[in-house]
Design an enzyme around this catalytic site. Structure first.
Site, PDB file in Angstrom:
ATOM      1  N   TYR A 131       0.889  -1.227   0.176  1.00  0.00           N
ATOM      2  CA  TYR A 131      -0.009  -0.178   0.056  1.00  0.00           C
ATOM      3  C   TYR A 131       0.734   1.352  -0.012  1.00  0.00           C
ATOM      4  O   TYR A 131       0.972   2.023   0.574  1.00  0.00           O
ATOM      5  CB  TYR A 131      -0.882  -0.282   1.334  1.00  0.00           C
ATOM      6  CG  TYR A 131      -2.067   0.805   1.441  1.00  0.00           C
ATOM      7  CD1 TYR A 131      -3.196   1.088   0.581  1.00  0.00           C
ATOM      8  CD2 TYR A 131      -2.250   1.774   2.676  1.00  0.00           C
ATOM      9  CE1 TYR A 131      -4.223   1.717   0.800  1.00  0.00           C
ATOM     10  CE2 TYR A 131      -3.227   2.385   3.032  1.00  0.00           C
ATOM     11  CZ  TYR A 131      -4.108   2.282   2.046  1.00  0.00           C
ATOM     12  OH  TYR A 131      -5.224   3.154   2.208  1.00  0.00           O
ATOM     13  N   HIS A 136      -2.612   7.496  -3.203  1.00  0.00           N
ATOM     14  CA  HIS A 136      -3.445   6.429  -2.923  1.00  0.00           C
ATOM     15  C   HIS A 136      -3.858   6.395  -1.658  1.00  0.00           C
ATOM     16  O   HIS A 136      -5.030   6.314  -1.460  1.00  0.00           O
ATOM     17  CB  HIS A 136      -3.055   5.022  -3.638  1.00  0.00           C
ATOM     18  CG  HIS A 136      -4.166   4.289  -3.461  1.00  0.00           C
ATOM     19  ND1 HIS A 136      -5.446   3.907  -4.041  1.00  0.00           N
ATOM     20  CD2 HIS A 136      -4.089   2.740  -2.545  1.00  0.00           C
ATOM     21  CE1 HIS A 136      -6.075   2.845  -3.521  1.00  0.00           C
ATOM     22  NE2 HIS A 136      -5.365   2.102  -2.719  1.00  0.00           N
ATOM     23  N   ARG A 145     -12.152   8.451   6.210  1.00  0.00           N
ATOM     24  CA  ARG A 145     -12.000   8.862   7.529  1.00  0.00           C
ATOM     25  C   ARG A 145     -11.644  10.278   7.683  1.00  0.00           C
ATOM     26  O   ARG A 145     -11.400  10.895   8.560  1.00  0.00           O
ATOM     27  CB  ARG A 145     -10.587   8.047   8.136  1.00  0.00           C
ATOM     28  CG  ARG A 145     -10.714   6.627   8.293  1.00  0.00           C
ATOM     29  CD  ARG A 145      -9.374   6.217   8.919  1.00  0.00           C
ATOM     30  NE  ARG A 145      -8.070   6.247   7.818  1.00  0.00           N
ATOM     31  CZ  ARG A 145      -7.888   5.243   6.969  1.00  0.00           C
ATOM     32  NH1 ARG A 145      -8.649   4.213   7.147  1.00  0.00           N
ATOM     33  NH2 ARG A 145      -6.756   5.620   6.110  1.00  0.00           N
ATOM     34  N   GLU A 202      -6.902  -1.864  -9.732  1.00  0.00           N
ATOM     35  CA  GLU A 202      -5.754  -1.210  -9.049  1.00  0.00           C
ATOM     36  C   GLU A 202      -4.566  -1.013  -9.814  1.00  0.00           C
ATOM     37  O   GLU A 202      -3.991  -2.265 -10.392  1.00  0.00           O
ATOM     38  CB  GLU A 202      -5.426  -1.395  -7.770  1.00  0.00           C
ATOM     39  CG  GLU A 202      -6.784  -1.447  -6.885  1.00  0.00           C
ATOM     40  CD  GLU A 202      -6.471  -1.355  -5.180  1.00  0.00           C
ATOM     41  OE1 GLU A 202      -7.004  -0.894  -4.397  1.00  0.00           O
ATOM     42  OE2 GLU A 202      -5.727  -2.490  -5.166  1.00  0.00           O
ATOM     43  N   GLU A 204      -0.882  -1.004 -10.351  1.00  0.00           N
ATOM     44  CA  GLU A 204       0.159  -1.417  -9.375  1.00  0.00           C
ATOM     45  C   GLU A 204       1.463  -1.940 -10.452  1.00  0.00           C
ATOM     46  O   GLU A 204       1.021  -2.346 -11.626  1.00  0.00           O
ATOM     47  CB  GLU A 204      -0.230  -2.543  -8.672  1.00  0.00           C
ATOM     48  CG  GLU A 204      -1.507  -2.156  -7.615  1.00  0.00           C
ATOM     49  CD  GLU A 204      -1.513  -3.100  -6.454  1.00  0.00           C
ATOM     50  OE1 GLU A 204      -0.282  -3.730  -6.164  1.00  0.00           O
ATOM     51  OE2 GLU A 204      -2.630  -2.952  -5.926  1.00  0.00           O
ATOM     52  N   ASP A 234      -4.770  -5.455  -9.574  1.00  0.00           N
ATOM     53  CA  ASP A 234      -5.314  -6.062  -8.206  1.00  0.00           C
ATOM     54  C   ASP A 234      -6.913  -5.722  -8.160  1.00  0.00           C
ATOM     55  O   ASP A 234      -7.073  -4.756  -7.650  1.00  0.00           O
ATOM     56  CB  ASP A 234      -4.585  -5.382  -6.837  1.00  0.00           C
ATOM     57  CG  ASP A 234      -5.045  -6.189  -5.746  1.00  0.00           C
ATOM     58  OD1 ASP A 234      -5.190  -7.525  -5.675  1.00  0.00           O
ATOM     59  OD2 ASP A 234      -5.098  -5.639  -4.845  1.00  0.00           O
ATOM     60  N   ARG A 238     -14.921  -3.317  -3.862  1.00  0.00           N
ATOM     61  CA  ARG A 238     -14.952  -2.199  -3.059  1.00  0.00           C
ATOM     62  C   ARG A 238     -16.107  -2.421  -1.764  1.00  0.00           C
ATOM     63  O   ARG A 238     -15.767  -2.202  -0.709  1.00  0.00           O
ATOM     64  CB  ARG A 238     -15.228  -0.891  -3.439  1.00  0.00           C
ATOM     65  CG  ARG A 238     -13.932  -0.562  -4.533  1.00  0.00           C
ATOM     66  CD  ARG A 238     -12.761  -0.335  -3.910  1.00  0.00           C
ATOM     67  NE  ARG A 238     -11.796  -0.100  -4.759  1.00  0.00           N
ATOM     68  CZ  ARG A 238     -10.408  -0.199  -4.810  1.00  0.00           C
ATOM     69  NH1 ARG A 238      -9.817  -0.725  -3.649  1.00  0.00           N
ATOM     70  NH2 ARG A 238      -9.417   0.043  -5.787  1.00  0.00           N
ATOM     71  N   GLN A 241     -15.011  -5.559   0.223  1.00  0.00           N
ATOM     72  CA  GLN A 241     -13.854  -4.930   1.224  1.00  0.00           C
ATOM     73  C   GLN A 241     -14.615  -4.022   2.423  1.00  0.00           C
ATOM     74  O   GLN A 241     -14.069  -4.163   3.746  1.00  0.00           O
ATOM     75  CB  GLN A 241     -12.911  -4.126   0.407  1.00  0.00           C
ATOM     76  CG  GLN A 241     -11.610  -3.744   0.986  1.00  0.00           C
ATOM     77  CD  GLN A 241     -10.805  -3.123   0.136  1.00  0.00           C
ATOM     78  OE1 GLN A 241     -10.730  -3.282  -0.991  1.00  0.00           O
ATOM     79  NE2 GLN A 241      -9.502  -2.635   0.627  1.00  0.00           N
ATOM     80  N   TYR A 245     -13.260  -5.577   6.047  1.00  0.00           N
ATOM     81  CA  TYR A 245     -11.777  -5.507   6.161  1.00  0.00           C
ATOM     82  C   TYR A 245     -11.528  -5.147   7.744  1.00  0.00           C
ATOM     83  O   TYR A 245     -10.300  -5.219   8.229  1.00  0.00           O
ATOM     84  CB  TYR A 245     -11.030  -4.556   5.241  1.00  0.00           C
ATOM     85  CG  TYR A 245     -11.359  -3.054   5.517  1.00  0.00           C
ATOM     86  CD1 TYR A 245     -12.692  -2.369   5.692  1.00  0.00           C
ATOM     87  CD2 TYR A 245     -10.305  -2.395   6.082  1.00  0.00           C
ATOM     88  CE1 TYR A 245     -12.601  -1.085   5.969  1.00  0.00           C
ATOM     89  CE2 TYR A 245     -10.314  -1.270   6.616  1.00  0.00           C
ATOM     90  CZ  TYR A 245     -11.289  -0.450   6.508  1.00  0.00           C
ATOM     91  OH  TYR A 245     -11.737   0.889   6.684  1.00  0.00           O
ATOM     92  N   THR A 350      -1.593   0.572  -5.125  1.00  0.00           N
ATOM     93  CA  THR A 350      -1.973   1.401  -6.128  1.00  0.00           C
ATOM     94  C   THR A 350      -1.049   2.721  -6.582  1.00  0.00           C
ATOM     95  O   THR A 350      -0.802   3.347  -5.393  1.00  0.00           O
ATOM     96  CB  THR A 350      -3.490   1.885  -5.943  1.00  0.00           C
ATOM     97  OG1 THR A 350      -4.277   0.663  -5.750  1.00  0.00           O
ATOM     98  CG2 THR A 350      -4.037   2.785  -7.187  1.00  0.00           C
ATOM     99  N   GLU A 364     -10.834   6.101  -6.628  1.00  0.00           N
ATOM    100  CA  GLU A 364     -10.344   7.376  -6.452  1.00  0.00           C
ATOM    101  C   GLU A 364     -10.852   8.371  -7.812  1.00  0.00           C
ATOM    102  O   GLU A 364     -11.271   9.725  -7.491  1.00  0.00           O
ATOM    103  CB  GLU A 364      -8.776   7.456  -6.782  1.00  0.00           C
ATOM    104  CG  GLU A 364      -8.224   6.571  -5.463  1.00  0.00           C
ATOM    105  CD  GLU A 364      -6.806   6.337  -5.610  1.00  0.00           C
ATOM    106  OE1 GLU A 364      -6.655   5.351  -6.078  1.00  0.00           O
ATOM    107  OE2 GLU A 364      -5.920   7.194  -5.145  1.00  0.00           O
TER     108      GLU A 364
END
Lengths: 423, 423
Positions: A131, A136, A145, A202, A204, A234, A238, A241, A245, A350, A364
């Site tokens: 990560y 990202h 958050r 994603e 990557e 990846d 969402r 997840q 998660y 990502t 995003e």
């Protein structure tokens, strides 16, 4: 500088597979066996043919017959760089005549890329996903958050990551079936079991571990251990997840499939494109500190094509955006003594850039579904729709040549009507 | 009922390895090759010897020479149960005379357990760790989030889990080196890199996947796919975990080592001990619902011995405490289409009971370090100390016999002085 080849198609400025590259793949003719090959222009070099003809270094004798590159990867850079030097000598303009002047052998050893199918270039032993992209992590954190708590407290101190599922890694071209899973809206009391509605990609890079390790390794040692790189998508559900998660991390949301590009680009090919990491916002602990440029300047882009429709490039980014280099990721992976094995695959996380059009996921790009992405051919996307083909591309730009990875593509197939109904 | 054998040591009421059990291991004599064996009393049966003598079913011919059981596991219950029936016929009192009456062959095929070393019984392909124990999840949740928020919201709806690290799974008897990692106290601004101070064990069962799957499987299908079980200690660095686990879950905290017992106890041996799961506190979604008793009544215990000191049993629990059966764990694992492969290992999560002395980790036994565990021989423990040997044991109690797993043991070795200093 491009190393010119007598295979003319290798000398195209934007072709991606000049003699400087020589990436590793596995191919087959229709119904034929899997064979180790190397890309050169619009051709592939069949390695077992060159080996049988005695044209490769003795140290590599017999390593090209298994239909996978794992045996070579396990031997690390040392052996591969010998083979690479020999290939350059054999294929460069005015190089060794052995192959160039042997019409029969040339016809046997070189096959048009258009005539073969590509398979997994190596068997993935274990798969870890980091990560390590700053933008990202901030973007996702801000959405979930708020901007004040965007980055988790540990983020600037170590490359956080989770173990993924090696069995789900597939090569470019394989369809990816929209997954079922538990979904729960914020205003619902209980989850339902249904196909994912927020299926995403994603952008990557993947790093492949060469020689194994049995205890903690330094960043410099980790850099030496990495054999090469692939592009990596990846695929991420969402909504699955979001519900699963906390507290153990992503699990079923990330285990439907991870697609990699068919060509392993080796460290030797990428050496001219090393660059520094972004500025450190906090000092790293000594065991994770930078010991030289360990990122790579690799232009990345993402294209989306609706079923039967034209392709739109929806994002452009660069691998240099990674806050933690692949070597730092691998070094962190070993801190607790975790053994690493040859054939382990490390996803970078990502790789988003700072701008909206450099974001590496639809989560995003559409800001959690709030601002749909416009497709010039008509239509919009918040998340992927059935039939969409998503393609990652990447290249390092040299002086008159490019180091390419080939397409990393997959089409989203509709969810099964009933996942428990057997065909 | 115990099936009596002419191998007298197999008939002990509390021996753990009667003819009813026949668990699978891999052994070697000093410096000898690894060989597939089966435990019977205080002996092991060398399977390649019986196979060469033509005493095993033809369908299993040649499967016992690789020094690992993966080839048999891949074939699933069907083949193993044929072999098992033959072994029972050969070894039972008044069974087939072929082996019993052939002194030379008996001497070749049976070796005292005391004379051999045990190795990994199978190659772990991928390792997943669940969190399926209700009391453990409540205990840990209460410590970290208070009693009102003890269980994560998803917990009663699915067996949550994370992917672990297969390369770190070791067999009983291997020392386990205290890991280094990033640690950060609540009142510290930044982490330090140091040896873990809160190194712990976790009392778990492990389920081994037999035949592979390529898409979602039902709970009943998952039960059929499981080949057998081991005891499993998921060594855990609580301080590394506390700092790293948000938002991607445990990573380096769990990757130092996971120890398994040396014997795979097959489903056939455990069949008489099936039992129901605990009462459901919320209805499960249809795809996860119980379809018959899929838990097992297996008594579990944990013993701790300080270096050179006497062993104390610090916990007694039972595998029936699992809220989600191994079959439910495996079914959930496949919901998104995640392919499962033969040789995958699924840890159950810590199996704590309701009482203090049935808790399956020191984190719970010492309540986060607040109430140390007294060792009658002197001393206390909050977490593991260097030199401690931690042993898991387990057995299913039949009528006059027990199905045992053998010890699942490991000694904590002191952290390296400098993890980056090479020997």
């Amino acid at each position: 500088m491009m190393i010119a080849s007598w295979v003319e198609s290798a000398n195209l400025a934007e072709g991606g597979f000049p003699l400087n590259n020589l990436p590793l793949g596995v191919c087959s003719a229709k119904d034929g066996p899997r064979r180790c090959c190397v890309a050169l222009g619009d051709q592939v070099i069949l390695m077992d043919v060159l080996d049988s003809a005695g044209l490769l270094p003795d140290a590599a004798k017999g390593l090209f017959t298994a239909g996978t590159w794992n045996a070579v990867i396990a031997r690390g850079d040392g052996l591969w760089n010998q083979v690479r030097e020999r290939l350059i000598a054999l294929f460069r303009t005015e190089g060794l005549p052995d192959l160039r002047e042997d019409t029969r052998l040339r016809a046997e050893a070189l096959v048009p890329m258009a005539d073969i199918a590509l398979h997994m270039p190596f068997d993935v032993v274990e798969y870890t996903d980091f990560y390590a992209g700053r933008h990202h992590a901030s973007n996702v954190g801000t959405m979930f958050r708020g901007p004040e708590n965007a980055l988790p407290p540990n983020w600037l101190h170590m490359p956080i990551g989770y173990n993924g599922r090696a069995s789900s890694v597939v090569v470019s071209g394989r369809g990816v079936r929209r997954p079922w899973g538990q979904l729960k809206g914020k205003d619902q009391d209980a989850p339902i079991f249904a196909p994912s509605r927020r299926f995403d990609f994603e952008l990557e890079m993947g790093a492949i571990v060469g020689p194994p390790s049995d205890g903690p390794v330094t960043v410099a040692e980790a850099d030496d251990m990495i054999f090469g790189y692939v592009l990596l998508n990846d695929w991420s559900a969402r909504d699955i997840q979001a519900w699963e998660y906390v507290p153990l991390g992503p699990f079923q949301a990330k285990a439907t499939a991870t697609t990699i590009s068919p060509w392993i680009v080796t460290k030797a090919a990428l050496e001219p494109f090393r660059c520094d990491a972004p500025a450190r916002e906090l000092p790293l602990l000594p065991h994770l500190r930078d010991v030289g440029p360990a990122n790579y300047d690799i232009a990345l882009e993402v294209a989306l094509a609706p079923e039967g429709g034209a392709e739109t490039t929806i994002s452009r980014s660069n691998a240099r955006e990674l806050y933690y280099s692949p070597a730092q990721q691998l070094a962190h992976h070993t801190t607790c003594g975790c053994p690493m094995r040859s054939g382990d695959l490390l996803g970078s996380g990502t790789i988003s850039g700072a701008e909206r059009d450099s974001r590496g996921s639809l989560l995003e790009l559409s800001w959690g579904g709030e601002t749909p992405v416009e497709l010039p051919g008509g239509g919009t996307r918040t998340f992927l729709e059935d039939g969409d083909t998503l393609t990652l591309r990447g290249y390092a730009q040299g002086d008159g040549y490019r180091i390419g990875f080939g397409d990393c593509a997959g089409q989203v197939l509709p969810a099964l009507d009933d996942p428990y109904k057997r065909n």
